[in-house]
Design an enzyme around this catalytic site. Structure first.
Site, PDB file in Angstrom:
ATOM      1  N   CYS A 121      99.700  32.254   3.932  1.00 19.85           N
ATOM      2  CA  CYS A 121     100.199  33.186   2.929  1.00 19.85           C
ATOM      3  C   CYS A 121      99.961  34.597   3.447  1.00 19.85           C
ATOM      4  O   CYS A 121      98.981  34.843   4.146  1.00 19.85           O
ATOM      5  CB  CYS A 121      99.429  33.044   1.616  1.00 19.85           C
ATOM      6  SG  CYS A 121      99.409  31.391   0.957  1.00 19.85           S
ATOM      7  N   LEU A 159     105.880  29.156  -3.574  1.00 16.96           N
ATOM      8  CA  LEU A 159     104.653  28.892  -4.327  1.00 16.96           C
ATOM      9  C   LEU A 159     104.833  28.977  -5.838  1.00 16.96           C
ATOM     10  O   LEU A 159     103.957  29.461  -6.550  1.00 16.96           O
ATOM     11  CB  LEU A 159     103.540  29.852  -3.887  1.00 16.96           C
ATOM     12  CG  LEU A 159     102.974  29.563  -2.497  1.00 16.96           C
ATOM     13  CD1 LEU A 159     101.986  30.652  -2.099  1.00 16.96           C
ATOM     14  CD2 LEU A 159     102.278  28.199  -2.467  1.00 16.96           C
ATOM     15  N   SER A 170     100.733  18.456   0.093  1.00 16.62           N
ATOM     16  CA  SER A 170     100.956  19.453  -0.944  1.00 16.62           C
ATOM     17  C   SER A 170     102.417  19.895  -1.007  1.00 16.62           C
ATOM     18  O   SER A 170     103.062  20.106   0.012  1.00 16.62           O
ATOM     19  CB  SER A 170     100.082  20.672  -0.664  1.00 16.62           C
ATOM     20  OG  SER A 170     100.375  21.700  -1.571  1.00 16.62           O
ATOM     21  N   ASN A 176     100.915  23.065   8.503  1.00 16.42           N
ATOM     22  CA  ASN A 176     101.870  23.511   7.504  1.00 16.42           C
ATOM     23  C   ASN A 176     103.252  23.584   8.169  1.00 16.42           C
ATOM     24  O   ASN A 176     103.395  23.237   9.333  1.00 16.42           O
ATOM     25  CB  ASN A 176     101.439  24.880   6.959  1.00 16.42           C
ATOM     26  CG  ASN A 176     101.812  25.053   5.498  1.00 16.42           C
ATOM     27  OD1 ASN A 176     102.919  24.691   5.109  1.00 16.42           O
ATOM     28  ND2 ASN A 176     100.920  25.590   4.712  1.00 16.42           N
TER      29      ASN A 176
HETATM   30  C1  LIG Z   1     109.206  21.269  -0.632  1.00 20.80           C
HETATM   31  C2  LIG Z   1     107.900  21.527   0.069  1.00 20.80           C
HETATM   32  C3  LIG Z   1     106.902  22.275  -0.567  1.00 20.80           C
HETATM   33  C4  LIG Z   1     105.681  22.523   0.063  1.00 20.80           C
HETATM   34  N1  LIG Z   1     104.714  23.225  -0.603  1.00 20.80           N
HETATM   35  C5  LIG Z   1     103.491  23.415  -0.009  1.00 20.80           C
HETATM   36  C6  LIG Z   1     102.427  24.079  -0.702  1.00 20.80           C
HETATM   37  O1  LIG Z   1     102.551  24.475  -1.866  1.00 20.80           O
HETATM   38  N2  LIG Z   1     101.240  24.251  -0.051  1.00 20.80           N
HETATM   39  C7  LIG Z   1     101.057  23.792   1.225  1.00 20.80           C
HETATM   40  O2  LIG Z   1      99.954  23.960   1.758  1.00 20.80           O
HETATM   41  N3  LIG Z   1     102.032  23.143   1.895  1.00 20.80           N
HETATM   42  C8  LIG Z   1     103.241  22.945   1.311  1.00 20.80           C
HETATM   43  N4  LIG Z   1     104.239  22.278   1.996  1.00 20.80           N
HETATM   44  C9  LIG Z   1     103.976  21.803   3.376  1.00 20.80           C
HETATM   45  C10 LIG Z   1     103.600  20.336   3.393  1.00 20.80           C
HETATM   46  O3  LIG Z   1     102.421  20.090   2.678  1.00 20.80           O
HETATM   47  C11 LIG Z   1     103.444  19.843   4.829  1.00 20.80           C
HETATM   48  O4  LIG Z   1     102.433  20.579   5.465  1.00 20.80           O
HETATM   49  C12 LIG Z   1     104.722  19.987   5.634  1.00 20.80           C
HETATM   50  O5  LIG Z   1     105.842  19.673   4.848  1.00 20.80           O
HETATM   51  C13 LIG Z   1     104.740  19.104   6.887  1.00 20.80           C
HETATM   52  O6  LIG Z   1     104.637  17.729   6.565  1.00 20.80           O
HETATM   53  P1  LIG Z   1     105.926  16.753   6.456  1.00 20.80           P
HETATM   54  O7  LIG Z   1     106.730  16.935   7.700  1.00 20.80           O
HETATM   55  O8  LIG Z   1     105.359  15.375   6.310  1.00 20.80           O
HETATM   56  O9  LIG Z   1     106.661  17.191   5.249  1.00 20.80           O
HETATM   57  C14 LIG Z   1     105.461  22.024   1.376  1.00 20.80           C
HETATM   58  C15 LIG Z   1     106.467  21.272   2.007  1.00 20.80           C
HETATM   59  C16 LIG Z   1     107.673  21.021   1.383  1.00 20.80           C
HETATM   60  C17 LIG Z   1     108.719  20.196   2.093  1.00 20.80           C
END
Ligand SMILES: Cc1cc2nc3c(=O)[nH]c(=O)nc-3n(C[C@H](O)[C@H](O)[C@H](O)COP(=O)(O)O)c2cc1C
Ligand code: FES
Lengths: 345, 284
Positions: free
Chosen positions: A157, A100, A48, A219
Site C-alpha cells: 500500500c 481495498l 485475501s 501479492n
Molecule cells: C480480486 C482480488 C482481490 C485481492 N485483494 C487483496 C487484499 O485485499 N489484500 C491482499 O493482501 N491481497 C489481495 N489480493 C492478492 C491475493 O491475495 C494474492 O496474493 C494474489 O491474487 C496472488 O495469488 P493467486 O494467483 O492465487 O490469486 C487480491 C487478489 C485478487 C484477485
C-alpha cells in the site's frame, strides 16, 4: 526428517500435531515462536481478497476444512474502493484493482467476529493502511478479539507519509511497520511480500528481524490493460494487480530466494491451481500455500488440494508434507549474491 | 446456489456469432427466477482463469431445462459455441437477485438493446404465465442483428428499432418508450449502459408527464429500504446491469457499479437494480 530436508531444523512442525488416519500429518505451525498460536490442520489457505469474509462460498464448500482463511484487506476507516471496471481476464491470469473496498475494522468485527469465533477454521485478518498509525490502529482493535487467529499485513500500500512509496518496496519502511505492529499485538503476525521489487531478500530479512512470525509471498504483480475501442486504460484505476497462473513462476522465484534468506515459515501465494503447483512451492521452501484466483473458476479446489496432498504423501511414504519443504533448494547454503536477483545469467 | 453440470441438448447460431444453447439442468431450472444468472466454467484453467456469467434466458421447469444466449466475444465463448449435444458444462447458480414484479402490475414493458434480450427474455415467459400482458421494445444496429420474433411467445407485442432503419423504427429503442410509458405498469431493461442511463432519465420524468400525484410524499425523497425487494417492486423501472466478474458470489468486489449509496456488487445486490439505486453520472 529425511535427507531431503536440506537446511537446518524443520520449520512449521506442530509439536504433537494431529495425525490423521492415513498416517500423514499435514499440520503446520505458522508462528513457531509462539507455539500453537497459529497451528493449522492443513497447509492450504485461501488468499485475501478472493474469499471475502469466509461466508460467501459457504453454500458450495465446507469452509471449516480449510487450513485458514485470509479475509479481505481491512483498513481503519471504510473505503469505497476504485471506480469500475475493476477486473479483467488476461492470458493465463487476471488483473484486479479493487482499491481495498471494505467497511473498516469496526464494521468487520461487528459483522463477522462472533461468527468466526464459532468456527474451527482460523481466520487471519488481512490488514492494510496508508501510515504506520493506520496499521497499528487496526491491529490494536483486533488484538484479543475472539475469532481472530492472526494478522496478515498487506504492505503493498502507498505510504502517504513517504510520498506514496509502498511500504513493501523499502526495507526500512517494511521493518518499521512490522515492528510497530509487533509491539501492538501478541497475535501471530504474517507479512505479505510484494513481487514489485528488484531484490526481495533484503526486505524479507528486515521484516523477519522486525519480529514477523511468518511471511506470505507474493501479492499481485503490477500491470495494466488497454481498452482499444475507447483508446484508454481498461481498468477504472488504470493499474491493476496480476494474479493467476501467469504469476506463479514469479512467486516461485520469490519463495525460493526468500527461503534461503530467512528462517521463519513462508506461505506461498501466486497462481496455485493444482497439486503440482503446491509441490513446487513446498520444494522451493514454503510450508503452506494460499489459493486465490483459482477459486473463482473452481471453488472446490482448496479442499481437493488437501486431499491430493495427503494422497501424495501416502504414495511417497511421507509422514508429512513438511518432508518436502525446501527440498529443491541448493544443498549448500551459498552466500547471497550481491548482484541482485539470482535468475539473471 | 450450487455447483452443477448442465448437459447440452441443443445449440444453434440464431444471429451472426450469437448462439442459443439449451441445457438439461433440473436443479437450476427448479429454482431460478427471471433476471438471475449462472457462472459458467471454461476449460483449461492454465489459459482462461475466469468463469463467464450468463443470464438465464429461458426456463422450462417441467423439462428441467434452461437456455442461455451469448455472443462470441473471445476464447471462452468460442469454445462454448463449439460444444455439441451431450457435452457437459459446469455452472454455478442460480446467482444474483431477480426482477421484482409488483403483484398489481398487469402490463409489463421489457426493453432490450442487442444482447440485452438475454437479460429480460425469461421475464416475458414468467409474466405471461401469470396472466400479464407483455410488450418488448428491442433495439439493434441493423435488421441483421434483430432478435428473431419466432423465438418469442406469440402473445408478446414486439416493437423493433434499428439505428440504420433497416427494420422497424429508425433510431434508438429509447425513442419508443414514450408511446408505452402510460400503458406500462412496470418496465424492465437490459442493454448497454448508455441506453439504461437514458431510460433512467426518461423514467424519472414519467410521473410528471403523466401527472401522477405523489400523494403523501414530500419532495423527491427516495423510498425507505432502497435496494430491498419491496422498494424495487414499487419502482417503475428496473435495470439489469453488466460488469466483468471474478467470483460471482460477492467475495471479490470485482463487479461493482456505482450506486447512490456507494459501490454495489452486480453479482449480489444485482444484476437487477431499481433505476434509482444507480448513480448514473458516476457510472458513465
Ligand atoms: C480480486 C482480488 C482481490 C485481492 N485483494 C487483496 C487484499 O485485499 N489484500 C491482499 O493482501 N491481497 C489481495 N489480493 C492478492 C491475493 O491475495 C494474492 O496474493 C494474489 O491474487 C496472488 O495469488 P493467486 O494467483 O492465487 O490469486 C487480491 C487478489 C485478487 C484477485
Ligand atoms: S464478482 Fe466477485 S463480488 Fe461480484
Amino acid at each position: 526428517m529425511t535427507a531431503s530436508q536440506p537446511i537446518a531444523e524443520p520449520i512449521g512442525a506442530v509439536p504433537g500435531g494431529e495425525v490423521d488416519l492415513g498416517g500423514v500429518n499435514l499440520s503446520v505451525d505458522l508462528a513457531p515462536a509462539r507455539p500453537g498460536a497459529l497451528s493449522l490442520r492443513n497447509p492450504v489457505l485461501v488468499a485475501s481478497g478472493t474469499f471475502g469474509y469466509g461466508l460467501e462460498y459457504g453454500e458450495v464448500i465446507d469452509v471449516q476444512r480449510l487450513g485458514a482463511i485470509c479475509c479481505k484487506g481491512t483498513t481503519l476507516k471504510a473505503r469505497a474502493g476504485n471506480p469500475p471496471p475493476r477486473v479483467t481476464e488476461t492470458p493465463a491470469g487476471m488483473l484486479n484493482s479493487i482499491g481495498l473496498q471494505n467497511p473498516g475494522v469496526e464494521a468487520v468485527l461487528e459483522r463477522y467476529a462472533e461468527l468466526w469465533a464459532g468456527w474451527n477454521v482460523p481466520v487471519i485478518v488481512n490488514v492494510a493502511g496508508e501510515s504506520i498509525e493506520d496499521y497499528v490502529g487496526v491491529v490494536r482493535r483486533l488484538d484479543g478479539v475472539p475469532g481472530i487467529s492472526g494478522v496478515e499485513l498487506n504492505i503493498s500500500c502507498p505510504n502517504v507519509g513517504a510520498g506514496g512509496l509502498q511500504f513493501a518496496v523499502d526495507p526500512e519502511a517494511a521493518a518499521a511497520v512490522t515492528a510497530a505492529v509487533r509491539r501492538a499485538t501478541e497475535l501471530p503476525l504474517m507479512v505479505k511480500l510484494s513481487p514489485n521489487v528488484a531484490d526481495v531478500r533484503g526486505i524479507a530479512v528486515a521484516i523477519a528481524d522486525a519480529g514477523a512470525d511468518c511471511l506470505s509471498a507474493v501479492n499481485t504483480l503490477s500491470g495494466m490493460a488497454i481498452d482499444q475501442r475507447r483508446r484508454r486504460a481498461f481498468l477504472g484505476a488504470t493499474y491493476g494487480g496480476l494474479s493467476g497462473p501467469a504469476l506463479k513462476p514469479v512467486a516461485l522465484r520469490v519463495v525460493y530466494e526468500v527461503a534461503q534468506a530467512v528462517k521463519i515459515p513462508i506461505v506461498a501465494v501466486g497462481g496455485v491451481g493444482s497439486l503440482s503447483d503446491v509441490l513446487d512451492f513446498l520444494m522451493a521452501g514454503a510450508v503452506a500455500v494460499q489459493v486465490g484466483t483459482a477459486i473463482f473458476a473452481d471453488p472446490g479446489l482448496p479442499l481437493r488440494l488437501v486431499d491430493e496432498l495427503r494422497a501424495y504423501c501416502v504414495e511417497h511414504d511421507l509422514t508429512s508434507h513438511r518432508e518436502l519443504v525446501g527440498s529443491a533448494l541448493p544443498q549448500r547454503r551459498e552466500r547471497p549474491s550481491v548482484k541482485g536477483v539470482e535468475y539473471r545469467p | 446456489m450450487r455447483l452443477l453440470e448442465g448437459e447440452l441438448l441443443e445449440s444453434r447460431e440464431i444471429l451472426p456469432r450469437q448462439w442459443l444453447q439449451r441445457y438439461r439442468a433440473p436443479w437450476l431450472a427448479g429454482g431460478v427466477r427471471a433476471g438471475q444468472f449462472v457462472h459458467v466454467r471454461t476449460p483449461d484453467y492454465s489459459g482462461l482463469v475466469l468463469r463467464r456469467p450468463f443470464s438465464v434466458n429461458t426456463v422450462d421447469r417441467k423439462q428441467g431445462e434452461i437456455s442461455i444466449h451469448f455472443r462470441i466475444e473471445g476464447k471462452g465463448t468460442e469454445w462454448m459455441a463449439r460444444l455439441r449435444p451431450a457435452d457437459r458444462l459446469e455452472m454455478m447458480g442460480p446467482l444474483g437477485r431477480p426482477f421484482e414484479v409488483d403483484p398489481r402490475s398487469r402490463h409489463l414493458l421489457l426493453i432490450a438493446g442487442g444482447l440485452g434480450m438475454a437479460g429480460v427474455r425469461a421475464l416475458a415467459d414468467e409474466a405471461l404465465a401469470s396472466g400479464r400482458q407483455v410488450a418488448i421494445l428491442f433495439g439493434a444496429r441493423s435488421a441483421a442483428e434483430v432478435y428473431p420474433s419466432s423465438l418469442l411467445p406469440d402473445e408478446v407485442e414486439y416493437v423493433v428499432a434499428t439505428d440504420d432503419g433497416s427494420l422497424g423504427h429508425v433510431g434508438r429503442v429509447t425513442d419508443l418508450l414514450p408511446a408505452f410509458e402510460a400503458w406500462a405498469d412496470q418496465a424492465f431493461a437490459c442493454g448497454p449502459e448508455p441506453m439504461l442511463a437514458a431510460l433512467a432519465t426518461l423514467a424519472g420524468g414519467r410521473d410528471a408527464r403523466l401527472g401522477v400525484a405523489r400523494l403523501g410524499r414530500k419532495g423527491r425523497s427516495r423510498p425507505a429500504g432502497l435496494g430491498t425487494p419491496q422498494a424495487r417492486r414499487r419502482s417503475w423501472l428496473q435495470v439489469s446491469m453488466e460488469q466483468n466478474m471474478g467470483c460471482a458470489v460477492g467475495a471479490c468486489l470485482g463487479c461493482v457499479v456505482i450506486g447512490v449509496k456507494g459501490p454495489q456488487r452486480v453479482c449480489r445486490e444485482g444484476p437487477v437494480f431499481a433505476a434509482d439505486e444507480i448513480d448514473w453520472e458516476a457510472s458513465a
